[in-house]
Design a protein around this motif. Structure first.
Motif, PDB file in Angstrom:
ATOM      1  N   TYR A 122      -8.725  -3.526   4.617  1.00 53.91           N
ATOM      2  CA  TYR A 122      -7.295  -3.981   4.326  1.00 53.91           C
ATOM      3  C   TYR A 122      -6.576  -4.481   5.553  1.00 53.91           C
ATOM      4  O   TYR A 122      -5.503  -4.860   5.625  1.00 53.91           O
ATOM      5  CB  TYR A 122      -6.428  -2.747   3.758  1.00 53.91           C
ATOM      6  N   SER A 125      -2.518  -4.854   9.827  1.00 52.86           N
ATOM      7  CA  SER A 125      -1.134  -5.315   9.658  1.00 52.86           C
ATOM      8  C   SER A 125      -0.438  -4.269   8.810  1.00 52.86           C
ATOM      9  O   SER A 125       1.033  -4.468   8.979  1.00 52.86           O
ATOM     10  CB  SER A 125      -0.835  -6.802   9.443  1.00 52.86           C
ATOM     11  N   GLY A 126      -1.188  -3.813   7.848  1.00 50.43           N
ATOM     12  CA  GLY A 126      -0.210  -3.009   6.676  1.00 50.43           C
ATOM     13  C   GLY A 126       0.261  -3.811   5.637  1.00 50.43           C
ATOM     14  O   GLY A 126      -0.153  -4.907   5.426  1.00 50.43           O
ATOM     15  N   LEU A 127       0.688  -3.121   4.336  1.00 48.63           N
ATOM     16  CA  LEU A 127       0.872  -3.719   3.087  1.00 48.63           C
ATOM     17  C   LEU A 127       2.233  -3.365   2.830  1.00 48.63           C
ATOM     18  O   LEU A 127       2.736  -2.252   3.219  1.00 48.63           O
ATOM     19  CB  LEU A 127      -0.365  -3.214   2.273  1.00 48.63           C
ATOM     20  N   PRO A 128       2.761  -4.191   2.020  1.00 47.23           N
ATOM     21  CA  PRO A 128       4.125  -4.023   1.647  1.00 47.23           C
ATOM     22  C   PRO A 128       4.366  -2.943   0.515  1.00 47.23           C
ATOM     23  O   PRO A 128       3.521  -3.224  -0.479  1.00 47.23           O
ATOM     24  CB  PRO A 128       4.776  -5.252   1.282  1.00 47.23           C
ATOM     25  N   TYR A 129       5.294  -2.188   0.450  1.00 43.42           N
ATOM     26  CA  TYR A 129       5.385  -1.211  -0.764  1.00 43.42           C
ATOM     27  C   TYR A 129       6.920  -1.155  -0.908  1.00 43.42           C
ATOM     28  O   TYR A 129       7.519  -0.703  -0.025  1.00 43.42           O
ATOM     29  CB  TYR A 129       4.606   0.094  -0.638  1.00 43.42           C
ATOM     30  N   SER A 221       5.324   1.245   7.548  1.00 44.45           N
ATOM     31  CA  SER A 221       4.141   0.194   7.144  1.00 44.45           C
ATOM     32  C   SER A 221       3.111   1.124   6.446  1.00 44.45           C
ATOM     33  O   SER A 221       2.555   2.060   7.149  1.00 44.45           O
ATOM     34  CB  SER A 221       3.946  -0.623   8.306  1.00 44.45           C
ATOM     35  N   VAL A 222       2.517   0.640   5.471  1.00 48.14           N
ATOM     36  CA  VAL A 222       1.300   1.210   4.887  1.00 48.14           C
ATOM     37  C   VAL A 222       0.129   0.706   5.699  1.00 48.14           C
ATOM     38  O   VAL A 222      -0.276  -0.391   5.274  1.00 48.14           O
ATOM     39  CB  VAL A 222       1.124   0.914   3.347  1.00 48.14           C
TER      40      VAL A 222
END
Lengths: 295, 398
Positions: A122, A125-129, A221-222
């Motif tokens: 993944y 940078s992280g994923l939006p939630y 940030s996930v």
């Protein structure tokens, strides 16, 4: 209006409230650690990675299965908990008769592997939630704007923390658990399945981390490192509260959140270290921790 | 020397069956963060971009045997220096590519100059690379903190954001970004009403954001990067700061960060970049090739790595060798152009001058896909984007 060291009281109130919100995360995470340490004698360094997994599972449920925030709040901790149980059965259970250090090393290694795997798939940078619609927006409290979601975080963590405390300290099941850690052979002789209880306890402690992860997903940030950043602070919280003390972990979590919040106003540069300074002072004067019993 | 070269060339030609004019071994070392905060903006993607450049240059057909190796510097100057030394001393590396994290890049620049290699810097931002610590063999390709300040800082101030408050990552990069931007803000008629130094890295920015809010500033400047920026932007939206009229200015933001935030949260944010994948057919084609291997769109660092390596290989072909000083001199003498970076001229101090672009993040309604995130606001011509050259750093004059 009076001012305290040049800070208007509204701002101070706002910062205290923010401290309480951060304290909620510390409380839920350190509670899980305290339960696991108190009842299993395992220093669970994988706790941060499992917290991260909670957030990721929530994201996956949403993006791969279309399952939203509310079901994820139950499902993600369950999935993380089951994962924890697998870890406990396959690996941790072989270490109970050894020194604490072995458990620490194993869980530390597991944390690195889990984080590495997520990073590989993944990225960093992280994923939006997104914040669920019912909790987006906020209230104007006069001294600050309180996002509904943050309010929800405080309420949810208070319920979970005190529910857990009640279950362990005040119910028959909790009494079995505490007894099993004192003398597993004797409790086993009374017909209680001790290994099963220990396994479920680990699963529960880990599920708490997963729960905190889901709570955190919409506001932080996930990303695969989210747990690694937090786990050291949470360990400091547990040490200050007293290793293994359930109530100590909860109260210290909220208390340190507040202290950190105040530091951010008066001396922002020091806000990352204030918890460790407190830890050093507590260890000097009360090595068993604020709420711990002397060994 | 000449005879040796001629002999080598003859032997090389012979070995290749007479089809090639020359046969030169070139070893490129891609040194960057492969596991930490900058692994997405640089990382393996920079290795892929380097390989794409080698392929597109048709290096093999031109008699260049190019080998690409890579390593993780973990954002630590000591780790990076050790790898760089080993690469030059033992592994026969001719040029080091990328190196995000300015502290590591400065160390690598020094070693490269000592070993007469070439440093093709794409990831780092510090202007020191071509100023206080300039080296004849450093080519600073993609961007620097001054260009970011000249882009975002200027645009936002001129658009009416006169009063600034900075949230600054409390380490060298953050402070230099704050300083560069403050200067630009003041030159453009704005003022700085306050700043707070935030420990790095941080997850919770809410108290700092509230401090920024009560300062009465028009603009909150985020002098940080990566996860810090993402969290700050997310939380500013959550606490209703942007809705209440204060603007955020992210001073170093990459496309990957916007992707992590999503258009919903990041909409309206302005950012400066040297490259955006969705500019024209050529950038789209190139980015699609990149995406095939990396599963994500390239950042400006990746695009910069590609162009810098292309220009470097051109220099190797033209000079017929891998001597660091000669290559760097050739790269400064000859302009370069491609679809990714446009026209590029490397100055005497090693600063690659090219246009920069001010982008704005699209609203969710405008965005038609996961990566359809930016629209161009304006072009900042190269001569305005970067700081003027310091005289003592002009290595082209004798």
């Amino acid at each position: 209006m009076f001012e305290l060291l040049g800070i208007p009281p509204q701002a101070l109130l706002g910062q205290l409230l923010l401290g309480l919100i951060n304290g909620s995360f510390y409380a839920v995470l350190s509670l899980g650690l305290a339960v696991i340490f108190g009842l299993l004698n395992i220093i669970n360094f994988a706790h941060g990675a499992l917290y991260m997994m909670g957030a990721f599972v929530a994201w996956m449920l949403l993006n791969y299965a279309g399952i939203g925030y509310w079901p994820a709040l139950i499902l993600a901790p369950l999935i993380v908990g089951v994962f924890g149980i697998v870890l406990e059965r396959l690996m941790l259970s072989r270490l109970y008769h050894l020194d604490h250090l072995y458990g620490l090393l194993l869980t530390f290694g597991l944390a690195l592997i889990i984080q590495g795997l997520f990073r590989n798939y993944y990225g960093i940078s992280g994923l939006p939630y997104r914040i669920p619609d019912a909790l987006s927006g906020g209230y104007n409290l006069g001294f600050m704007f309180l996002p509904k979601y943050r309010g929800w975080v405080v309420v949810a963590s208070l319920v979970v923390c005190f529910g857990t405390w009640f279950m362990i300290e005040k119910t028959r099941l909790g009494a079995y658990l505490r007894a099993a850690t004192e003398n597993p052979v004797l409790v086993g002789a009374f017909g209680v399945n001790v290994p099963l209880m220990i396994m479920l306890t680990y699963g529960f402690g880990v599920a708490l981390a997963g729960f905190a992860g889901v709570l955190a997903a919409p506001i932080y940030s996930v990303n695969p490192n989210m747990g690694a950043d937090l786990i050291i602070v949470v360990f400091a919280v547990v040490v200050i509260g007293g290793m293994g003390s359930i109530m100590g972990a909860i109260l210290t979590g909220y208390f340190l959140g507040l202290i950190e919040g105040l530091t951010r106003v008066f001396y922002p540069e020091g806000s990352a270290v204030v918890i460790f300074v407190i830890m050093a002072i507590v260890l000097l004067f009360k090595p068993e921790g604020l709420f711990g019993r002397a060994a | 020397m000449l005879r040796k070269l001629a002999l080598g060339t003859a032997l090389g030609a012979l070995a290749a069956g007479g089809a090639l004019a020359q046969d030169i071994d070139v070893k490129l070392g891609v040194l960057n963060d492969r596991s930490g905060v900058y692994a997405d903006i640089a990382g393996e993607g920079s290795v892929v971009a380097t390989r794409m450049a080698v392929e597109d240059f048709k290096a093999a057909e031109k008699g260049l045997n190019v080998e690409v190796i890579s390593a993780d510097h973990q954002n630590k100057p000591d780790v990076g220096s050790n790898i760089a030394r080993q690469w030059y001393d033992q592994d026969g590396v001719n040029a080091i590519v990328d190196v995000p994290t300015s502290s590591v890049a400065l160390a690598v620049a020094q070693i490269t100059a000592d070993k007469n290699g070439v440093f093709l810097a794409s990831g780092p931002g510090s202007t020191e690379l071509t100023r206080e610590q300039c080296k004849p063999t450093t080519i600073h390709w993609t961007y620097d903190t001054a260009a970011l300040a000249n882009g975002t800082g200027k645009a936002v101030t001129e658009a009416g954001g006169k009063k600034w408050f900075f949230l600054t990552a409390d380490y060298a990069f953050g402070h230099s970004l704050e300083e560069n931007t403050s200067n630009v803000v003041k030159e453009s008629g704005g003022e700085v009403v306050g700043s707070v130094d935030v420990p790095f890295p941080a997850t919770d920015f809410s108290s700092f954001l509230l401090q920024a809010q009560s300062s009465g500033a028009d603009v909150i400047g985020l002098a940080n990067a990566g996860g810090d920026t993402i969290n700050a932007i997310k939380q500013a939206s959550e606490f209703g700061i942007t809705q209440a009229g204060q603007k955020l200015a992210g001073l170093l933001i990459f496309i990957n960060d916007i992707h992590a935030l999503g258009a919903q949260t990041a909409q309206g944010l302005q950012m400066t970049s040297a490259f955006y994948w969705d500019t024209d057919d050529e950038t789209r084609d190139w980015s699609a090739r990149f995406e095939e291997q990396m599963n994500k769109k390239p950042s400006m660092v990746h695009a910069g790595v590609y162009s810098a390596v292309m220009h470097y290989l051109g220099a190797v072909e033209a000079t017929g060798g891998t001597d660091g000083d000669q290559i760097a001199a050739w790269m400064k003498e000859n302009p370069y152009e491609d679809a990714l970076m446009g026209q590029v001229q490397v100055r005497g101090d090693g600063r690659a001058v090219h246009d920069m672009y001010l982008f704005e993040v699209k609203t969710p309604d405008e965005s038609e896909g996961e990566w359809d995130l930016l629209k161009k606001v304006s072009t900042i011509p190269g001569d305005q984007a970067f700081l003027p050259m310091l005289d003592e750093c002009d290595f082209t004059k004798e």
